[in-house]
Design a protein around this motif. Structure first.
Motif, short mmCIF file in Angstrom:
data_model
loop_
_atom_site.label_atom_id
_atom_site.label_comp_id
_atom_site.label_asym_id
_atom_site.label_seq_id
_atom_site.Cartn_x
_atom_site.Cartn_y
_atom_site.Cartn_z
N ALA A 12 0.84 -1.21 0.00
CA ALA A 12 0.00 0.00 0.00
C ALA A 12 0.87 1.25 0.00
O ALA A 12 0.59 2.21 0.70
CB ALA A 12 -0.93 -0.01 1.23
N HIS A 17 -0.75 2.87 -4.47
CA HIS A 17 -1.79 3.89 -4.52
C HIS A 17 -2.29 4.16 -5.94
O HIS A 17 -3.50 4.06 -6.20
CB HIS A 17 -1.28 5.18 -3.88
CG HIS A 17 -1.37 5.18 -2.40
ND1 HIS A 17 -2.05 6.12 -1.67
CD2 HIS A 17 -0.89 4.30 -1.48
CE1 HIS A 17 -1.97 5.85 -0.39
NE2 HIS A 17 -1.26 4.75 -0.25
N LEU A 21 -5.98 3.16 -7.40
CA LEU A 21 -6.83 4.22 -7.92
C LEU A 21 -7.27 3.90 -9.35
O LEU A 21 -8.45 4.04 -9.71
CB LEU A 21 -6.08 5.55 -7.88
CG LEU A 21 -6.87 6.82 -8.15
CD1 LEU A 21 -8.02 6.98 -7.18
CD2 LEU A 21 -5.94 8.02 -8.08
N GLN A 47 2.53 8.64 -1.87
CA GLN A 47 1.39 7.78 -1.52
C GLN A 47 0.16 8.68 -1.45
O GLN A 47 -0.26 9.15 -0.41
CB GLN A 47 1.71 7.04 -0.22
CG GLN A 47 2.91 6.12 -0.43
CD GLN A 47 3.44 5.45 0.82
OE1 GLN A 47 2.72 5.31 1.81
NE2 GLN A 47 4.70 5.02 0.78
N LEU A 49 -3.04 8.94 -1.81
CA LEU A 49 -4.37 8.90 -1.20
C LEU A 49 -4.33 9.11 0.32
O LEU A 49 -5.38 9.20 0.95
CB LEU A 49 -5.06 7.57 -1.53
CG LEU A 49 -5.42 7.40 -3.01
CD1 LEU A 49 -5.99 6.00 -3.26
CD2 LEU A 49 -6.41 8.45 -3.46
N PHE A 50 -3.14 9.19 0.89
CA PHE A 50 -3.02 9.49 2.31
C PHE A 50 -3.06 11.00 2.55
O PHE A 50 -2.63 11.79 1.71
CB PHE A 50 -1.73 8.93 2.88
CG PHE A 50 -1.65 7.43 2.92
CD1 PHE A 50 -2.78 6.66 3.07
CD2 PHE A 50 -0.42 6.79 2.82
CE1 PHE A 50 -2.71 5.28 3.10
CE2 PHE A 50 -0.32 5.41 2.87
CZ PHE A 50 -1.47 4.65 3.01
N LYS A 59 -1.39 1.39 7.03
CA LYS A 59 -1.48 1.74 5.61
C LYS A 59 -2.64 1.06 4.89
O LYS A 59 -3.39 1.73 4.16
CB LYS A 59 -0.15 1.44 4.90
CG LYS A 59 0.92 2.47 5.12
CD LYS A 59 2.12 2.20 4.22
CE LYS A 59 3.18 3.27 4.40
NZ LYS A 59 4.34 3.04 3.51
N LEU A 63 -5.66 3.23 3.28
CA LEU A 63 -5.88 3.17 1.83
C LEU A 63 -7.28 2.64 1.52
O LEU A 63 -7.98 3.18 0.65
CB LEU A 63 -4.83 2.30 1.17
CG LEU A 63 -4.95 2.09 -0.34
CD1 LEU A 63 -5.00 3.43 -1.08
CD2 LEU A 63 -3.81 1.22 -0.87
N LEU A 67 -10.21 4.69 -0.58
CA LEU A 67 -10.84 4.13 -1.78
C LEU A 67 -12.35 3.99 -1.60
O LEU A 67 -13.12 4.30 -2.51
CB LEU A 67 -10.23 2.76 -2.09
CG LEU A 67 -8.78 2.75 -2.57
CD1 LEU A 67 -8.23 1.33 -2.56
CD2 LEU A 67 -8.67 3.36 -3.96
#
Length: 239
Positions: A12, A17, A21, A47, A49-50, A59, A63, A67
């Protein structure tokens, strides 16, 4: 065999990421994420989306949450922990395709071996410094990861933890991995049999056809790697 999920994403991090996605945006129905790490502030540049408030969280959990908030139709689950010799076959056998977004050679070879033994296609994606590399391997595993790279390096080899990596290069690697995984899910055999490299400094993308290696111990005639033997990987860090 009926598989529990469409895609098993191992890792992750910076490659995981953009891969996740791309898969989610394309309508992938189910995703299983495996990782054992926690979010650090230094991760945020790649990364993607963090967020700041995720620092310190698991993580895969962070994640999965990101999502799910963007793609409510996506069935996303997590398995905290590493892919290890005693769990690898069980993990990969759950998926229609595996995306290997790990960052060390021991894990990549373990995933390659487990996928060939379990008969699951796998997409290996790596990024170091300004270079990304992606290869998709069919369920029958020919040509496979060992056809190209043979075995875990016995000497120190650069990875993103020791040599660093440019965030945008991770994005390219993840996008290419998602593309290959989606083609595999759609039954497109053209995803196999080539290695794709991206040079971020020169902005060059190159795809080269590869051949199976005669005598490959994983996919060749008379192959010798037919089980997961822990001591093959124990001297190395499968993280």
């Amino acid at each position: 065999m009926n598989r529990a999920v469409d895609v098993l994403l191992v890792g992750a991090g910076g490659i995981g990421h953009p891969a996740a996605l791309g898969l989610a945006a394309a309508g992938t129905g189910s995703l299983l994420i495996v990782d054992d790490d926690q979010v650090e502030l230094s991760n945020l540049h790649r990364q993607i989306l963090f967020r700041d408030e995720d620092v310190g969280r698991s993580k895969p959990e962070a994640l999965a949450g990101a999502l799910s908030s963007r793609f409510p139709a996506l069935a996303v689950t997590v398995l905290p922990g590493r892919i290890l010799p005693d769990t690898a076959l069980d993990r990969v056998s759950r998926a229609r395709v595996v995306v290997d977004a790990t960052d060390n050679f021991a894990s990549r070879f373990l995933i390659a071996d487990a996928c060939r033994i379990a008969g699951v296609p796998v997409v290996h994606a790596a990024a170091v410094k300004w270079r990304a590399t992606v290869i998709a391997v069919p369920a029958e595993g020919r040509p496979c990861y060992r056809c190209l790279f043979e075995d875990i390096p016995r000497e120190d080899a650069p990875d993103c933890a020791t040599a660093g990596v440019a965030g945008p290069v991770c994005g390219v690697a993840g996008a290419l991995a998602a593309d290959r995984a989606m083609r595999i899910l759609a039954g497109d055999a053209s995803a196999f049999g080539s290695i794709v490299t991206y040079d971020g400094r020169g902005d060059r993308l190159r795809e080269v056809r590869v051949a199976a290696r005669p005598g490959c111990p994983l996919c060749g005639e008379g192959r010798t790697i037919t089980t997961i033997t822990p001591d093959r990987y124990e001297a190395y860090d499968c993280s």
